[in-house]
Scaffold this motif. Structure first.
Motif, PDB file in Angstrom:
ATOM      1  N   ARG A 187       0.822  -1.213   0.000  1.00 13.40           N
ATOM      2  CA  ARG A 187       0.000   0.000   0.000  1.00 13.40           C
ATOM      3  C   ARG A 187       0.856   1.263   0.000  1.00 13.40           C
ATOM      4  O   ARG A 187       0.505   2.263  -0.624  1.00 13.40           O
ATOM      5  N   VAL A 188       2.005   1.225   0.691  1.00 12.61           N
ATOM      6  CA  VAL A 188       2.849   2.422   0.778  1.00 12.61           C
ATOM      7  C   VAL A 188       3.591   2.700  -0.524  1.00 12.61           C
ATOM      8  O   VAL A 188       4.207   3.757  -0.676  1.00 12.61           O
ATOM      9  N   PRO A 193      -5.578  -0.836  -1.265  1.00  9.67           N
ATOM     10  CA  PRO A 193      -5.861  -1.164   0.143  1.00  9.67           C
ATOM     11  C   PRO A 193      -6.318  -2.603   0.354  1.00  9.67           C
ATOM     12  O   PRO A 193      -6.063  -3.191   1.410  1.00  9.67           O
ATOM     13  N   ASN A 194      -6.987  -3.180  -0.639  1.00  3.74           N
ATOM     14  CA  ASN A 194      -7.474  -4.555  -0.510  1.00  3.74           C
ATOM     15  C   ASN A 194      -6.458  -5.588  -0.958  1.00  3.74           C
ATOM     16  O   ASN A 194      -6.750  -6.785  -0.945  1.00  3.74           O
ATOM     17  N   MET A 244       9.567   1.730  -4.219  1.00  5.10           N
ATOM     18  CA  MET A 244       9.512   0.282  -4.358  1.00  5.10           C
ATOM     19  C   MET A 244       9.809  -0.371  -3.012  1.00  5.10           C
ATOM     20  O   MET A 244      10.524   0.186  -2.187  1.00  5.10           O
ATOM     21  N   LYS A 245       9.257  -1.542  -2.816  1.00  2.10           N
ATOM     22  CA  LYS A 245       9.616  -2.368  -1.674  1.00  2.10           C
ATOM     23  C   LYS A 245      10.849  -3.193  -2.054  1.00  2.10           C
ATOM     24  O   LYS A 245      10.857  -3.892  -3.075  1.00  2.10           O
ATOM     25  N   SER A 326       6.322  -2.906  -6.523  1.00  6.26           N
ATOM     26  CA  SER A 326       5.409  -1.793  -6.263  1.00  6.26           C
ATOM     27  C   SER A 326       4.015  -2.239  -6.681  1.00  6.26           C
ATOM     28  O   SER A 326       3.841  -3.305  -7.287  1.00  6.26           O
ATOM     29  N   GLY A 327       3.021  -1.440  -6.357  1.00  9.23           N
ATOM     30  CA  GLY A 327       1.649  -1.769  -6.719  1.00  9.23           C
ATOM     31  C   GLY A 327       1.118  -0.816  -7.772  1.00  9.23           C
ATOM     32  O   GLY A 327       1.326   0.395  -7.691  1.00  9.23           O
TER      33      GLY A 327
END
Length: 599
Positions: A187-188, A193-194, A244-245, A326-327
């Motif tokens: 989400r970050v 959110p889902n 990015m994570k 990333s999303g």
């Protein structure tokens, strides 16, 4: 990538039953054996293994036993709320505690009391809620798992034998999942959110060979459940880097000090944590952080040496895996997937450290380590007061951070835009920043480190050293050094000047030195005449003459990108060298004064 995540889940014993997911539950509704409501227990911290219906939750169905307040206690009955109660009723046939919960939901007064209690505790409609009966969590009842595995089959589409495919993860024949459960934790970095789907084929552009949707990447439900739990677990502690994570793991468990080999380099920073530079020592990292990094480096050195010498004093991991995620629009975007030998990674990181070595502004040693986020900030457009620097980092460097990581991990070339951005940052700084308390104005040290690494890797500049190199063959390098001497000379002659030589001429001298150096040389004669100390005049004259000899007879008209980078490094390193000489003279004079007092 999927197989590596699957193996990680198996190795770390992270497996969950099919149709389950780990969730945090905000509040539990407490009931007695008689079905009386006795209060609310707030949690929201500990994760629970909960039944998960997956993508069907987007329709008229919902998760069982654990759901949002708005689903369990709607203002008006909805298909989701009815589905929840029907499931609870079905579970009550095999689990007596579920029967107590179902009857409480069917009792209008008890249901109203529970909804009011949740509202009194200020729970949001999106907060998850479940039940406790006589101090027993409903989701942990032994009968729940068996019931859920049978109950959820009614929502699965039967698959004929001729539609079976080989699972990409296990290689076994399987009925491909139509849709995969979504992963949380992005989400970050733009995630929904889902949750976000790691595999999806809802667009024809993602399909091939006439295959439809999941047939393009068939995975079994059992195998993907383990992939999902591994990814969710790794995402929890993964740092954020340029939008990015940064997810990484090893093929064998590591001690924390071994993991620190990577994390101090790629760790995330907030603006408050960013290291401040000063003339004395560059980046002022806390001593304990530096000690941890040095210890981690020593541990890795010992591990590598043990393999080379044949004396295996410790177990060296065979491989590492790195994912940059990333999303985007409910999908997991894999920005980069890398894997390799730990020993080669260690060698690449060693090369990174060596290429970065640069004298600190005071000339007393090399710059202290800085995290990659702090380095990436030097590739943004410079702003004196930037409260949203990390947001800008995510937006402006989203396409550049992954190639930079690739260069660090494999010791390869850096994108040319790294040098372009670092030079833009330096020119902006030299134009707008005020000199320090000693009258010096140096290019940003970390930006100069970018230039040094880029020159070494992309243009084979083997003559670059941490400190000023008087034997460097390129005139552009010494032209930068000469401008640094002119700046120091002006400050010595006119300490209170409003606009410095650097602020007026740095950018133009860096790009078109032939048009500027003559003017600076003429101005320097006035500065020398202003000095009253003859020894100081001789020192500046000798230094300028020595640099002129290194430049040669012809001054370049225009400097290209590598030469502009060498100019900036020459200026910085000469300034650091002069600062070191000034400090040494001060220390020598202090020692002499103390000796005279003693006599």
């Amino acid at each position: 990538m999927l197989k590596a995540l699957y193996d990680y889940a198996q190795r770390m014993n992270l497996t969950l039953p099919v149709g389950y997911a780990e969730k945090t539950i905000k509040a539990f509704l407490c009931l007695t054996e008689d079905g009386d409501f006795v209060g609310v227990r707030i949690d929201g911290v500990n994760p629970f293994r909960c039944p998960d219906i997956g993508s069907l939750n987007q329709g008229n169905k919902c998760n069982m036993l654990v759901e949002k307040c708005s689903v369990i206690f709607p203002s008006e009955p909805t298909p989701k709320s009815r589905f929840f109660r029907e499931g609870m009723k079905d579970l009550s046939k095999t689990e007596p505690l579920a029967e107590i919960c179902w009857k409480a939901l069917e009792n209008p007064q008890c249901c109203a009391d529970m909804a009011a209690a949740l509202e009194q505790h200020k729970l949001k409609p999106s907060d998850r809620v479940s039940f406790i009966v006589e101090n027993t969590y409903l989701v942990e009842c032994p009968a729940v798992e068996t019931w859920w595995q049978d109950y959820r089959r009614q929502f699965q589409t039967p698959v004929e034998d001729d539609r079976l495919s080989l699972c990409l993860i296990t290689g076994e024949p399987t009925a491909p999942m139509a849709t995969v459960p979504k992963s949380t934790g992005l989400r970050v970095v733009g995630g929904h959110p889902n949750g976000d789907a790691l595999i999806c084929f809802d667009k024809s552009a993602f399909c091939s060979y006439g295959l439809k949707k999941s047939a393009n990447a068939p995975v079994s439900e059992e195998a993907f459940a383990q992939v999902r739990v591994a990814l969710d677990t790794l995402l929890q502690d993964a740092p954020v880097l340029a939008g990015m994570k940064f997810v990484h793991w090893y093929d064998k468990p590591l001690q924390k000090q071994e993991q620190d080999i990577i994390f101090p380099i790629f760790g995330s920073l907030t603006p408050e944590e960013e290291d401040e530079e000063d003339e004395e020592g560059g980046n002022n990292r806390p001593e304990e952080d530096t000690a941890i990094m040095q210890q981690a480096r020593r541990d890795a050195d010992r591990m590598v040496r043990s393999v080379e010498s044949g004396q295996a004093v410790t177990d060296l991991p065979n491989s590492y895996y790195i994912l940059l995620l990333s999303g985007v629009n409910g999908r997991v975007m894999v920005r980069r997937f890398a894997q390799g030998c730990y020993k080669k990674l260690k060698a690449s990181l060693d090369r990174w450290y060596v290429d970065l070595q640069l004298a600190n502004p005071g000339g007393t040693g090399n710059l202290r380590p800085a995290k990659l986020t702090a380095r990436l900030i030097r590739l943004l457009k410079r702003q004196n007061a930037d409260k949203n620097v990390l947001k800008r980092l995510n937006e402006e460097l989203s396409g550049l951070s992954a190639p930079i990581l690739q260069a660090i991990l494999y010791g390869s070339r850096l994108p040319d835009s790294v040098a372009v951005r670092a030079l833009q940052y330096i020119r902006s700084q030299m134009l707008t920043q005020e000199p320090d308390r000693h009258g010096s104005l140096l290019p940003d040290p970390i930006a100069c480190q970018w230039l040094k690494v880029w020159l070494i890797r992309n243009h084979k500049e083997d003559d670059l050293m941490p400190e000023y190199n008087p034997k460097h063959p390129n005139p552009a390098y010494h032209i930068g050094a000469m401008v640094a001497v002119y700046a120091a000379l002006q400050k010595k002659a006119y300490p209170d000047v409003n606009v410095t030589v650097v602020q007026r001429f740095f950018a133009s001298a860096q790009q078109t030195p032939a048009l500027v150096l003559g003017r600076l040389a003429k101005m320097s004669t006035h500065y020398l005449a202003k000095l009253e100390n003859k020894w100081l005049v001789q020192e500046y004259e000798a230094r300028l003459a020595e640099i002129s000899t290194r430049i040669g007879d012809s001054i370049p008209t225009v400097l290209d990108l590598p030469e502009q980078s060498l100019f900036a490094l020459g200026y910085y390193q000469m300034s650091a060298a002069m600062n070191a000489e000034r400090r040494q003279r001060y220390e020598n004079s202090s020692v002499s004064a103390d000796q005279n007092k003693g006599e």
